[in-house]
Design an enzyme around this catalytic site. Structure first.
Site, mmCIF file in Angstrom:
data_model
loop_
_atom_site.group_PDB
_atom_site.id
_atom_site.type_symbol
_atom_site.label_atom_id
_atom_site.label_comp_id
_atom_site.label_asym_id
_atom_site.label_seq_id
_atom_site.Cartn_x
_atom_site.Cartn_y
_atom_site.Cartn_z
ATOM 1 N N ASP A 122 3.851 4.182 -4.320
ATOM 2 C CA ASP A 122 4.968 3.279 -4.109
ATOM 3 C C ASP A 122 4.675 2.336 -2.954
ATOM 4 O OD1 ASP A 122 5.100 5.598 -2.380
ATOM 5 O OD2 ASP A 122 6.990 4.800 -1.642
ATOM 6 N N GLU A 123 5.370 1.198 -2.941
ATOM 7 C CA GLU A 123 5.366 0.265 -1.821
ATOM 8 C C GLU A 123 3.953 -0.027 -1.295
ATOM 9 O OE1 GLU A 123 9.806 1.183 -0.022
ATOM 10 O OE2 GLU A 123 8.101 2.199 0.873
ATOM 11 N N VAL A 124 3.101 -0.487 -2.203
ATOM 12 C CA VAL A 124 1.706 -0.761 -1.841
ATOM 13 C C VAL A 124 1.572 -2.227 -1.422
ATOM 14 C CG1 VAL A 124 -0.685 -0.753 -2.622
ATOM 15 C CG2 VAL A 124 0.912 1.015 -3.434
#
Length: 772
Positions: A357-359
């Protein structure tokens, strides 16, 4: 406006509900010849519960008969420990006044199912597997006196006559705990497991690594905990320290602080032996520990020690998130596989969560090596590069017999159908639909309402809020694996504060995850919840139960009788509610709310919960309109955003008004301009129009520049007769709901065209076009 009198029907309905509730809540009828009723306050509520009027008297003379083929030894030991707490001693197999029989039956399709029957002379608990027997014991524990939790012994305990057939709705019933942002002791983790098991939750998702700390010992890389588990105070710690001046629960716990050369270092980690012991302990409570090693983003704790793991050789923050692992560097996969090999050795769980997530992909875009790799492998964008990383790591875990869980962000570049998708971004509607259509199984963990670390998490929503959109393919419901709530701890540094954020919310989650929908009853749950609080007190849980008197309105549009029904809900149990329909402040002389009531035409509902004869804040104000355009067709000249369809083409003339959340299935979202024409069906005298929009600047929801209305009789030539400019600035950060309302001056026309330009190019949301 008109109120339809439905008092007689409501009284009959109320009486039936009253009798049904007390039939389920109490056993027997009180008389001079019978004991006081025993309250049944089980959470989660069983799949099937039938009650009688007799009693089973549990005492030291009760005989225990075991027929388990030797398969329930741990569960029998737990049962005997319960007896020690409740009546002061274990039960024996010697003949007694009555009998408890625990037996193994032929395995059912669901290993977590159990059957509990209590009569005057015998109690029988049977299950096909150890899990089911354990959950039956958890039900029995809740039937025993609350005082047993503190060692209060009773010589003779009256248990109610009943029969329960029970099994869970979902196989994945989970809570989560982030131990990276702030560290929690192993004692707290054990107690957490105890509480989850009491309410039949069967998984603890343990978020072990993140930018702020690495909490699991990896023997091949000892620096990960020697350095990565400790930090000087960061921004999140500073926020907590400041808040602790007013609320001591925000103080960093001293046991997790070390002084080094006069500088405080905050942190901690779990050794592999500690984690193995913890996993074994959780197994005795039938709680599966699912570890998460978040990657390729949220890896700064590791990259700070091994900068070569990043494409740019730095541990830093990008535009939104931290520098990720470099997906084209073979050393990265060596590191990841070495770490995961040790993780698998510690955790026997069927599942490994790898985050995804949230890369922050900016370093990939700027990396010559990454761009070269993408070109050689036919990748069009960095989302596909992330998918390459996820699929490669997943393949390694699958080769080792594990199933992989990822956050729904991982879907951006496409993922294999055999990955489990954890849906958390509730503002990205349609994610579950896309995942199941791709073949993935889905775990529902939407941040609203299942992120217990946010103030938006409300008990009513946890229990009631729809988790799937109206367009979810019903034939693929079997791919919903279960539900989970999360506790992220950026600003939750203490066990006391964690308790307060978790409980009693966990109980609402537990009932929703376990009980079939037919057994879920909000009003019943509120009463049973209150009866669970003394047990939580004795178990040392520092819960925060502050039910609000805020009213939650629901509408029911009846096109046959051309009226709208209003139902009012509340978090408090059995509230007294008075309401008006003309916009005036209600008093005890106003309408007493006794169930759904109906209005015709337009009404301004004002309602409040009354305590001691006075209205309590907040006062509910709700505009309700059965207007001329209800049911009329709407032509969309520009489409709505498919993620927020609401009721599709009819959503703006269906009579329903949106609530506080733009993803409630009533607000319709546009990334284009709003540009529609309402066909009134015939020439109609038009007096007024209103349209309500929402602004929530944080997630990119803004007001339109203006609302413009034009009318026509042929549908081709339109006359503009009204323009209303927006006066809400883009800089307004608080959520705002604004009604654009104006006069149509009695014009006679068949077609009404409404335009609202989306100048910010974010989202605009509208709930209804009210035309009178």
């Amino acid at each position: 406006m008109e109120i339809n009198s439905t008092f007689d029907i409501q009284l009959e309905s109320f009486a039936l509900k009253y009798l049904a509730f007390f039939a389920a809540a109490f056993l027997g009828l009180a008389s001079c010849n019978t004991p006081e009723p025993i309250e049944i306050s089980l959470v989660p509520y069983p799949s099937s519960l039938e009650t009688g009027t007799d009693r089973f008297n549990l005492s030291s003379s009760t005989q225990l008969i075991i027929d388990d083929q030797g398969d329930f030894s741990e569960e029998i030991a737990f049962f005997q420990s319960m007896m020690q707490q409740a009546i002061g001693q274990k039960l024996s197999d010697k003949s007694g006044e009555n009998i408890i029989e625990i037996r193994k039956t032929e395995s059912s399709e669901n290993p977590e199912a159990y059957h509990l029957k209590i009569t005057a002379n015998k109690m029988t608990l049977e299950a096909g597997a150890a899990e089911g027997l354990f959950y039956g014991l958890m039900t029995l524990r809740q039937l025993l006196p609350t005082g047993m939790e503190s060692g209060e012994v009773s010589n003779d305990i009256a248990l109610p006559e009943l029969e329960i057939y029970d099994q869970p709705q979902y196989g994945w019933r989970a809570m989560h705990l982030d131990v990276s942002r702030h560290f929690f002791s192993m004692d707290y983790l054990r107690r957490y497991v105890d509480l989850l098991s009491l309410y039949k939750l069967n998984k603890l998702h343990l978020h072990l690594t993140d930018d702020q700390g690495w909490r699991i010992e990896i023997k091949k890389y000892p620096e990960l905990t020697e350095q990565g588990a400790w930090r000087t105070y960061n921004e999140q710690d500073s926020i907590c320290i400041e808040k602790s001046k007013e609320d001591p629960r925000f103080a960093l716990e001293p046991k997790h602080i070390e002084m080094r050369d006069g500088t405080p270092y905050y942190g901690g980690y779990y050794t592999q032996e500690e984690l193995k012991e913890f996993v074994s302990y959780a197994q005795t409570k039938h709680v599966e520990i699912v570890p998460e090693i978040d990657m390729p983003g949220h890896m700064m704790a590791a990259i700070a020690i091994y900068p070569e793991l990043a494409c740019n050789g730095e541990a830093a923050w990008g535009d939104l998130f931290s520098t990720p692992l470099c997906p084209v560097n073979e050393e990265v996969y060596t590191f990841v596989e070495n770490v995961l090999t040790e993780v698998m050795d510690i955790f026997p769980s069927k599942y490994i969560h790898i985050g995804a997530d949230e890369v922050e992909k900016k370093t990939w875009e700027e990396s010559a090596a990454a761009q070269k790799f993408m070109k050689e492998n036919g990748m069009q964008n960095v989302n596909e590069l992330q998918s390459y990383f996820v699929n490669r790591v997943s393949a390694f875990l699958q080769e080792n017999g594990k199933e992989v869980v990822v956050w729904d962000d991982a879907m951006a570049g496409g993922i294999d159908a055999n990955l489990n998708v954890m849906y958390w971004r509730n503002w990205v509607a349609g994610v579950p639909d896309k995942a199941v259509q791709n073949g993935n199984e889905v775990i529902l963990a939407p941040g609203d309402p299942f992120y217990f670390s946010t103030p938006n998490s409300k008990l009513f929503d946890i229990y009631n809020k729809p988790l799937l959109g109206s367009k979810f393919p019903k034939e693929l419901t079997y791919k919903i694996k279960g539900i989970q709530a999360c506790l992220w701890t950026e600003t939750i540094p203490s066990e006391a504060l964690a308790d307060a954020m978790l409980f009693p919310n966990v109980l609402a989650l537990a009932e929703r995850a376990w009980s079939p929908e037919s057994a879920q009853d909000w009003n019943s749950f509120k009463t049973r919840l209150i009866n669970q609080l003394p047990r939580l007190d004795l178990l040392g849980v520092k819960y925060a139960y502050n039910p609000t008197t805020k009213l939650i309105p629901f509408m029911n549009v009846d096109t046959d009788l051309q009226q709208i029904g209003i139902t009012l809900e509340s978090e408090i149990s059995e509230p007294t509610i008075y309401f008006t329909t003309d916009g005036t402040q209600p008093t005890t002389d106003s309408n007493l709310y006794e169930g759904e009531f109906f209005v015709k035409g337009s009404a301004e509902i004002v309602a409040a919960v009354f305590q001691d004869g006075q209205p309590t804040e907040p006062i509910l104000r709700k505009q309700v309109d059965y207007h001329k355009a209800i049911g009329k067709s709407v032509e969309y000249h520009k489409p709505w955003n498919k993620s927020y369809p609401a009721g599709d083409a009819g959503s703006m003339t269906d009579g329903y008004r949106g609530g506080e959340s733009y993803n409630d299935g009533i607000w319709q979202g546009f990334t284009n301009d709003l540009d529609v024409t309402v066909d009134m069906g015939e020439k109609t005298i038009l007096n007024s129009i209103s349209a309500t929009f929402m602004q929530a600047a944080g997630p990119g929801v803004f007001m339109p520049e203006y609302l413009e209305v034009a009318v026509s009789n042929d549908g081709e030539t339109f006359e503009t007769i009204l323009r209303i400019d927006n006066d809400i600035p883009v800089s307004e950060k608080e959520k705002v709901v604004k009604e654009f309302k104006g006069s149509l001056a009695g014009k006679e026309a068949r077609y009404v065209k409404v335009v609202a330009p989306n100048v910010q190019r974010g989202f605009i949301f509208v709930d209804e076009l009210v035309i009178n």
